[in-house]
Design a protein around this motif. Structure first.
Motif, short mmCIF file in Angstrom:
data_model
loop_
_atom_site.label_atom_id
_atom_site.label_comp_id
_atom_site.label_asym_id
_atom_site.label_seq_id
_atom_site.Cartn_x
_atom_site.Cartn_y
_atom_site.Cartn_z
N GLY A 1 0.82 -1.20 0.00
CA GLY A 1 0.00 0.00 0.00
C GLY A 1 0.85 1.25 0.00
N ALA A 2 0.18 2.40 0.10
CA ALA A 2 0.88 3.69 0.03
C ALA A 2 1.53 4.07 1.35
CB ALA A 2 -0.10 4.78 -0.40
N THR A 3 1.11 3.42 2.43
CA THR A 3 1.67 3.75 3.74
C THR A 3 2.03 2.47 4.49
OG1 THR A 3 -0.46 3.71 4.90
CG2 THR A 3 0.21 5.82 3.88
N LYS A 4 2.94 2.60 5.44
CA LYS A 4 3.32 1.46 6.27
C LYS A 4 2.12 0.99 7.10
CE LYS A 4 6.74 0.01 9.74
NZ LYS A 4 5.77 -0.49 10.73
N LYS A 5 1.27 1.94 7.48
CA LYS A 5 0.09 1.60 8.28
C LYS A 5 -0.81 0.64 7.53
CE LYS A 5 -3.67 3.76 10.89
NZ LYS A 5 -4.36 5.02 11.22
N PHE A 6 -0.99 0.86 6.23
CA PHE A 6 -1.82 -0.04 5.43
C PHE A 6 -1.19 -1.43 5.40
CE2 PHE A 6 -2.70 -2.32 1.53
CZ PHE A 6 -4.08 -2.26 1.44
N THR A 7 0.09 -1.50 5.11
CA THR A 7 0.78 -2.79 5.00
C THR A 7 0.73 -3.54 6.32
OG1 THR A 7 2.25 -1.80 3.36
CG2 THR A 7 2.93 -3.91 4.31
N ASP A 8 1.00 -2.84 7.42
CA ASP A 8 0.97 -3.48 8.74
C ASP A 8 -0.43 -4.00 9.07
OD1 ASP A 8 3.63 -2.90 9.06
OD2 ASP A 8 3.33 -1.19 10.39
N TYR A 9 -1.42 -3.18 8.78
CA TYR A 9 -2.81 -3.57 9.09
C TYR A 9 -3.21 -4.83 8.32
CZ TYR A 9 -7.91 -3.53 9.24
OH TYR A 9 -9.22 -3.89 9.39
N HIS A 10 -2.92 -4.86 7.02
CA HIS A 10 -3.35 -5.99 6.21
C HIS A 10 -2.50 -7.23 6.41
CE1 HIS A 10 -6.73 -4.35 3.94
NE2 HIS A 10 -6.14 -3.19 4.16
N HIS B 1 -12.01 7.13 2.45
CA HIS B 1 -11.86 6.02 3.40
C HIS B 1 -10.37 5.77 3.65
CE1 HIS B 1 -13.07 2.12 5.28
NE2 HIS B 1 -11.85 1.77 4.88
N GLY B 2 -9.58 5.77 2.57
CA GLY B 2 -8.14 5.59 2.71
C GLY B 2 -7.49 6.72 3.49
N ILE B 3 -7.96 7.94 3.27
CA ILE B 3 -7.44 9.09 4.02
C ILE B 3 -7.77 8.94 5.50
CG2 ILE B 3 -7.77 11.57 4.43
CD1 ILE B 3 -6.01 11.11 2.06
N GLN C 1 -2.69 8.12 -10.75
CA GLN C 1 -1.61 7.17 -10.49
C GLN C 1 -2.09 5.72 -10.42
OE1 GLN C 1 1.85 7.58 -9.84
NE2 GLN C 1 1.58 9.61 -10.72
N GLU C 2 -3.39 5.50 -10.65
CA GLU C 2 -3.95 4.17 -10.42
C GLU C 2 -3.29 3.09 -11.28
OE1 GLU C 2 -8.36 2.19 -10.68
OE2 GLU C 2 -8.12 4.03 -9.52
N GLU C 3 -3.10 3.34 -12.56
CA GLU C 3 -2.48 2.35 -13.43
C GLU C 3 -1.06 2.03 -12.99
OE1 GLU C 3 -3.92 0.47 -15.70
OE2 GLU C 3 -5.78 1.46 -15.09
N LYS C 4 -0.34 3.05 -12.61
CA LYS C 4 1.03 2.86 -12.14
C LYS C 4 1.04 2.00 -10.88
CE LYS C 4 5.22 5.41 -10.86
NZ LYS C 4 5.82 6.77 -10.67
N ARG C 5 0.09 2.27 -9.98
CA ARG C 5 -0.01 1.48 -8.76
C ARG C 5 -0.35 0.02 -9.07
NH1 ARG C 5 -3.11 5.51 -4.42
NH2 ARG C 5 -1.18 6.47 -3.61
N LYS C 6 -1.24 -0.19 -10.03
CA LYS C 6 -1.56 -1.56 -10.45
C LYS C 6 -0.31 -2.28 -10.92
CE LYS C 6 -6.38 -1.37 -11.96
NZ LYS C 6 -7.30 -1.57 -13.10
N ASN C 7 0.45 -1.61 -11.76
CA ASN C 7 1.67 -2.21 -12.31
C ASN C 7 2.71 -2.46 -11.23
OD1 ASN C 7 0.58 -2.13 -14.89
ND2 ASN C 7 1.47 -0.13 -15.36
N ASN C 8 2.64 -1.71 -10.13
CA ASN C 8 3.57 -1.88 -9.02
C ASN C 8 3.03 -2.82 -7.94
OD1 ASN C 8 5.65 -0.29 -10.04
ND2 ASN C 8 4.76 1.59 -9.21
N ASN D 1 -7.39 -2.36 -3.03
CA ASN D 1 -8.01 -1.29 -2.25
C ASN D 1 -7.67 0.09 -2.79
OD1 ASN D 1 -7.49 -3.71 -0.31
ND2 ASN D 1 -9.11 -2.54 0.68
N TYR D 2 -6.64 0.17 -3.62
CA TYR D 2 -6.21 1.44 -4.21
C TYR D 2 -6.73 1.62 -5.63
CZ TYR D 2 -3.10 2.10 -0.24
OH TYR D 2 -2.61 2.27 1.02
N PHE D 3 -7.54 0.69 -6.10
CA PHE D 3 -8.05 0.80 -7.47
C PHE D 3 -9.39 1.54 -7.43
CE2 PHE D 3 -5.82 -3.51 -8.39
CZ PHE D 3 -4.59 -2.91 -8.17
N TYR D 4 -9.33 2.80 -7.02
CA TYR D 4 -10.53 3.60 -6.78
C TYR D 4 -11.43 3.68 -8.01
CZ TYR D 4 -7.42 5.29 -3.01
OH TYR D 4 -6.57 5.37 -1.94
N LYS D 5 -10.86 3.98 -9.16
CA LYS D 5 -11.65 4.11 -10.39
C LYS D 5 -12.16 2.74 -10.86
CE LYS D 5 -8.44 5.87 -12.89
NZ LYS D 5 -7.69 6.39 -14.05
N ASP D 6 -11.29 1.78 -10.89
CA ASP D 6 -11.62 0.49 -11.49
C ASP D 6 -12.79 -0.18 -10.76
OD1 ASP D 6 -11.13 -1.31 -13.56
OD2 ASP D 6 -9.98 -2.64 -12.26
#
Length: 302
Positions: A54-63, A134-136, A151-158, A163-168
């Motif tokens: 995820g975009a933050t350590k908090k997300f990664t730790d939580y999941h 919700h993410g904020i 940045q969604e496509e870039k995030r998908k590729n990474n 949970n970060y695919f807001y548009k999709d």
């Protein structure tokens, strides 16, 4: 025999940020409906190995420490072990619609052919913004709204979490079509029509329980930006400590906690640039959905 054939009567498959949490807390009051205490079961889409990135350590730790996803059918059935005879059982998991390629085969493999599927759709522009907020709120997002959707496509590729695919998430056409093609009992509701007397009357009739009067639907899972970061940190300490959570529930303080949490949120208006970008982005998908459902949805993209 399918193990869940005589157990699961209906499944609310989503979409996310379209009132499923409020629905969960409301229908639990019905004496003839059984819903497990855990709302999001993630059983039918567990084969979609959701990235913990995820975009933050908090997300990664939580999941990484999240106990919510259930991959074993016996563990899933354990949540329904105390069901009394004659109750209608359901599962409300808002990711099943988006993850239809995974959830549909699993539902078909384990549930009865006539299992009832409930879909709730929300204006995808507003839904996208709500998922972002919700993410904020949770401390999972760092970018501005416009930057996050660009940045969604870039995030998908990474290999970011879905949970970060807001548009999709809001590309409903293929999701809805797949459920309509695979199940005989599919009911589609719209967010703007939710929680009226007519909605509950129709909902109870669809899942075949006698209607009860619903006096008020609680507004749950609100999104927004925390007014006080200090208060938000205190609330997080409470939420992520399992012992404290159990103690609060034992004392009946859960409603008070949620009241404080939601009162600390403010919801800023979406910026015009993002709104116009999303209207254009969703227009083609929504036009196909209009034809599929024979329903005018132009107010969502014009």
């Amino acid at each position: 025999m399918r193990k869940l054939e005589n157990l699961i009567n209906f499944i609310v498959v989503g979409t996310a940020k379209a009132g499923t949490t409020s629905l969960f807390y409301t229908i639990k009051k019905h004496p003839k409906i059984f819903i497990p205490e855990q709302k999001e079961m993630y059983f039918f889409d567990h084969k979609n190995i959701n990235s913990k990135k995820g975009a933050t350590k908090k997300f990664t730790d939580y999941h990484n420490n999240s106990p919510h996803q259930i991959s074993n059918i016996d563990d899933y059935m354990e949540f329904y072990k105390n069901v009394k005879k004659g109750l209608i059982c359901g599962d409300i998991t808002a990711s099943y619609l988006y993850n239809y390629k995974y959830s549909i085969p699993e539902i078909k493999a384990h549930c009865a052919e006539d299992v009832k599927i409930i879909i709730i759709l929300r204006n995808p522009v507003e839904r996208t913004y709500s998922q972002y907020l919700h993410g904020i709120r949770e401390g999972f997002e760092t970018l501005s709204f416009f930057d996050s959707i660009k940045q969604e496509e870039k995030r998908k590729n990474n290999n970011y979490s879905y949970n970060y695919f807001y548009k999709d998430y809001g590309n409903y056409y293929e999701q809805v079509k797949a459920f309509l093609q695979n199940f005989q009992n599919v009911k589609i509701y719209f967010y703007e029509d939710l929680f009226s007397e007519d909605f509950y009357k129709d909902f109870f009739e669809f899942i075949q329980v006698e209607p009860i009067k619903i006096s008020k639907t609680p507004i749950m899972n609100k999104t927004g930006i925390p007014k006080s970061k200090i208060l938000q940190k205190i609330l997080d300490l409470v939420r992520y400590n399992r012992s404290i959570v159990k103690f609060f529930k034992f004392l009946g303080f859960e409603k008070l906690y949620l009241k404080i949490k939601y009162s600390n949120l403010k919801k800023p208006e979406m910026d015009l640039k993002s709104r116009e970008y999303l209207k254009s982005y969703f227009k083609s998908d929504l036009q196909k959905l209009e034809k599929l459902l024979s329903k005018d949805l132009s107010h969502w993209y014009k």
